[in-house]
Enzyme design. Structure first.
Site: not given
Length: 330
Positions: A60-61
């Site tokens: 998700v980063y």
């Protein structure tokens, strides 16, 4: 650099882990302080030069950009057999059904996407980023077991949950003969010690590696009142974790400053030295946005605090509301 085994495994990890949330593409995420590849590359290389072999990221980063950068830079500068790459799965990666969570469908899809972005055949540690209240833990643990047996991950870990949830997951794996979690990435620092009540004793008993995130309380342990940074002003996640207890936490930061002055070292080294002297802690995850921050942090390994100094740092702490181990919005 010092190296230790990751929990009850034979894998060696550096005593400090480089958190890679800061590396990515600001246009693909909500954090304007994210560093692009040009600015990330020298930091990752410096970490390797300092002996750090443990790198933690997540799908998700920057919606995958962090994995892409980490993968490219490590391929250029590191021996894959010596480094340990950790990533995570859970948060929303695309809109519509099955875009988030820990279902078998999501896990088997996301591991392949992470591997492609990282440019590697396997990750060393595949972690669930949060607890999934909408998927049976049996489904999640079996899928993770299959990821390991397929050779796509060497070990599995967990992050930010209640101790009862973690114990349930360990029990389910043991009951079915599936792969067990070997690590817990939890929220722990001098300003947030609620994990000492149940999670840390559980990890000690089960020989689970503890790799805390936010060991510096998003920098709040290092600053005087009124000091600010671009991240401090814009990072809503750290505000939600620390703003409510800001007044109560101020004496702790003051103790860090006083002891750092006595040792003649930067405050970061005292905050990390306290954590590194905790028996249950394996490798704190440090997030940096400059070479100087990284270079100041690593010497914490040689700072030894006395029992009296540790007691002084811990004395002002008061109970905090639980944050981190809460149901996320998917």
């Amino acid at each position: 650099m010092e190296y230790v085994k990751l929990g009850n495994t034979g894998m060696d990890v550096s005593r400090l882990c480089l958190g890679c949330m800061s590396f990515g593409d600001a246009s693909r995420w909500t954090h304007p302080w994210i560093l692009d590849e040009e600015r990330s590359r020298p930091i990752i290389k410096k970490a390797l030069d300092l002996g750090i072999n443990f790198f933690d990221t997540a799908n998700v980063y920057s919606t995958g950009a962090s994995e892409e950068i980490v993968g490219r830079v490590l391929k250029d500068y590191a021996n894959r057999d010596e480094i340990v790459i950790a990533t995570k799965v859970h948060f929303r990666m695309h809109q519509g059904p099955n875009g988030a969570g820990l279902s078998r469908k999501a896990i088997l899809s996301e591991i392949d996407k992470s591997l492609k972005r990282l440019g590697t055949d396997y990750v060393d540690l595949y972690q669930i980023h949060r607890w999934d209240y909408d998927t049976p833990i049996e489904e999640t643990m079996e899928a993770l077991h299959d990821v390991v047996k397929a050779g796509k991950a060497r070990y599995i870990g967990a992050s930010a949950m209640f101790a009862w949830q973690f114990l349930k997951a360990l029990h389910v794996a043991e009951k079915h003969g599936w792969t067990r979690f070997v690590s817990m990435q939890n929220h722990y620092n001098l300003q947030y010690r609620e994990e000492e009540r149940e999670m840390l004793p559980l990890c000690k008993e089960e020989k689970i590696a503890v790799i805390p995130y936010s060991p510096l309380a998003s920098g709040r342990l290092l600053r005087d009142p009124g000091d600010t940074t671009p991240r401090f002003e814009t990072d809503q996640a750290q505000k939600s974790k620390y703003d409510a207890m800001m007044t109560a936490d101020r004496p702790i930061a003051e103790r860090v400053a006083a002891i750092a002055a006595q040792h003649g070292v930067p405050r970061v080294q005292v905050a990390l030295a306290w954590m590194l002297q905790k028996e249950t802690v394996t490798s704190p995850i440090i997030g940096v946005t400059s070479l100087s921050q990284l270079e100041e942090a690593v010497p914490a390994l040689s700072v030894k605090l006395t029992p009296e100094e540790i007691a002084s740092l811990e004395e002002p702490y008061v109970p905090h509301p639980v944050v981190g181990a809460v149901k996320p919005r998917l």
